[in-house]
Enzyme design. Structure first.
Site, short mmCIF file in Angstrom:
data_model
loop_
_atom_site.label_atom_id
_atom_site.label_comp_id
_atom_site.label_asym_id
_atom_site.label_seq_id
_atom_site.Cartn_x
_atom_site.Cartn_y
_atom_site.Cartn_z
N ARG A 265 0.87 -1.66 -0.04
CA ARG A 265 0.34 0.03 0.33
C ARG A 265 0.88 1.15 0.46
O ARG A 265 1.65 1.03 0.90
CB ARG A 265 -0.91 -0.31 1.21
N HIS A 269 -1.87 3.66 6.88
CA HIS A 269 -2.26 2.27 7.04
C HIS A 269 -3.74 3.05 6.68
O HIS A 269 -4.56 2.14 6.48
CB HIS A 269 -2.34 2.37 8.52
N TYR A 279 8.28 4.27 9.60
CA TYR A 279 8.06 2.97 9.71
C TYR A 279 9.22 3.25 7.76
O TYR A 279 9.19 1.49 8.25
CB TYR A 279 7.59 1.67 10.37
C1 LIG Z 1 -9.35 -7.79 16.40
C2 LIG Z 1 -8.16 -6.51 15.97
N1 LIG Z 1 -6.78 -6.03 16.77
C3 LIG Z 1 -6.61 -4.76 16.82
C4 LIG Z 1 -6.83 -3.97 15.78
C5 LIG Z 1 -6.40 -2.97 15.02
N2 LIG Z 1 -6.16 -2.82 14.23
C6 LIG Z 1 -6.42 -2.27 12.84
S1 LIG Z 1 -5.86 -2.57 11.63
C7 LIG Z 1 -4.65 -3.46 12.35
C8 LIG Z 1 -3.21 -4.24 11.15
C9 LIG Z 1 -3.96 -4.69 10.37
O1 LIG Z 1 -3.02 -5.02 10.17
P1 LIG Z 1 -3.23 -6.02 8.59
O2 LIG Z 1 -3.64 -7.52 9.18
O3 LIG Z 1 -1.56 -6.56 7.63
O4 LIG Z 1 -4.29 -5.41 7.49
P2 LIG Z 1 -3.51 -4.44 6.23
O5 LIG Z 1 -4.10 -3.14 6.88
O6 LIG Z 1 -2.25 -3.71 6.43
O7 LIG Z 1 -4.79 -4.75 5.30
C10 LIG Z 1 -4.53 -3.47 13.68
C11 LIG Z 1 -4.20 -4.34 14.38
C12 LIG Z 1 -8.19 -4.57 14.82
N3 LIG Z 1 -8.94 -3.68 14.21
N4 LIG Z 1 -9.15 -5.86 15.33
#
Ligand SMILES: Cc1ncc(C[n+]2csc(CCOP(=O)(O)OP(=O)(O)O)c2C)c(N)n1
Length: 366
Positions: A265, A269, A279
């Site tokens: 991406r 985020h 980062y």
């Molecule tokens: C169960 C849960 N834990 C923590 C969060 C907070 N959180 C939101 S996005 C994220 C990271 C997600 O990363 P990834 O799965 O790699 O997806 P990306 O956004 O990079 O597509 C976190 C930890 C959440 N939304 N739900």
């Protein structure tokens, strides 16, 4: 003779078995020998049009968010091959369970754009789906859709339908319990699910190599007893082909497939306060920009005589008009009432919520 019973080299051997599937190189040339594409010229152009649509939507959504006209927004630029080409392999009747970044697939699957904007603004009407739309609203809880997708897929199987449930998570999502439960359950019940892991290198700011000791995310499928495949997620043709095969495998009654797409991406985020400069380096960004899925497809289509700047400009303009109309419609709608929002929380509201509903209804009537 060695005294060791365990073959500790097994891990490395297994990782090497998960090779990245690639079809188009960075110059837009097909690198797979004797490759027979499953897409007609018309379909190729349509796939590319949808990718351009998604990039344009990302650019406009970012601006609308900055202007305070959209709410929650998770950027998608860079992920067009992963998102749009995987969605392109699906059928309208397949059931989509998207995560927060998968709004483009949801709209292409049939959600009116203005409703996607309403969802972003936290309006309940954004979740009132047309009856013929086989999809759930985007999920913010990481990995949760994997469990739900397994359930929906089992439902499809019990109804004897030739469809799949398909869902997305990020690389970080594969560290969640729900991820393992979902793929395990679907595997055990041979439920027709296609699980896509969009490995964009980061879970917010946490790099992929800090999230798991597994050398690939595709190999997480092995423990669930289901096929796992890693694909170049910047290569639309490879993603399409892999997803199409996975779908055929699942609809033929063989059970689920896990697909890991290696993607990136470009933006933060989400637009809710993340700064990727903290980062990620410019060098890393530049490296990934060279793999851009749109540039690669444009080169490929040009060599086939299927691309013109004029046509692409027309698509961009049409998308901008579509977005302008959708956002205008949303801005002209009556504001969300808190009473209505509360009414949506439960089928039978508990007493305290009922009191709140009455309090707000009285306030709103003034
Ligand atoms: C169960 C849960 N834990 C923590 C969060 C907070 N959180 C939101 S996005 C994220 C990271 C997600 O990363 P990834 O799965 O790699 O997806 P990306 O956004 O990079 O597509 C976190 C930890 C959440 N939304 N739900």
């Amino acid at each position: 003779m060695s005294k060791k019973i365990i073959d500790f080299s097994q891990l490395d051997k297994m990782a090497k078995e998960f090779k990245t599937v690639k079809v188009l190189n960075e110059d837009g040339e097909i690198i797979k020998k004797d490759w027979e594409l499953d897409l007609s010229d018309e379909q190729l152009k349509e796939l590319f049009r949808q990718m351009i649509w998604s990039r344009t939507l990302d650019e406009r959504s970012t601006k609308l968010n900055r202007q305070g006209r959209l709410g929650f927004y998770a950027p998608t630029a860079g992920e067009e091959a992963s998102q749009i080409a995987s969605n392109f392999a699906m059928d309208k009747a397949d059931f989509l369970l998207p995560a927060y970044r998968d709004v483009p697939q949801l709209v292409l699957h049939g959600l009116p754009l203005y409703q996607a904007f309403l969802w972003s603004r936290g309006h309940v009407d954004g979740n009132k789906y047309p009856a013929d739309l086989a999809a759930l609203p985007p999920q913010i809880i990481i990995g949760a859709q994997y469990v739900q997708a397994a359930g929906v897929a089992l439902g499809i199987k019990l109804k004897d339908q030739r469809q799949v449930a398909y869902t997305y998570t990020g690389d970080g999502g594969t560290s969640q319990g729900d991820f393992y439960e979902g793929i395990n359950f679907a595997g055990a019940f041979e439920a027709p699910a296609v699980f896509v892991v969009q490995n964009n290198g980061f879970a917010i700011s946490v790099p992929r190599n800090k999230q798991t000791a597994a050398p690939t995310l595709a190999q997480k499928a092995v423990a669930a007893g289901i096929p796992g495949v890693q694909v170049d997620g910047m290569d639309a043709l490879a993603v399409y082909e892999v997803t199409k095969e996975a779908r055929e495998y699942a609809t033929a009654g063989n059970g689920p497939v896990l697909i890991e797409t290696l993607t990136y991406r470009y933006g933060p985020h989400t637009l809710s306060g993340d700064d990727p400069k903290r980062y990620r380096t410019k060098e890393t960004d530049d490296l990934w920009h060279q793999k851009d899925p749109l540039v690669r497809m444009r080169k490929y289509l040009t060599a086939k005589g299927l691309w013109s700047q004029e046509e692409e400009d027309g698509w961009v303009e049409a998308t901008r008009n579509e977005i302008n109309e959708a956002i205008k419609k949303v801005e002209n709608m009556p504001k969300q009432k808190i009473s209505e929002y509360l009414q949506n929380a439960f089928v039978d509201s508990p007493a305290e919520i009922q009191q709140e509903i009455e309090r707000y209804t009285a306030k709103e009537a003034k």
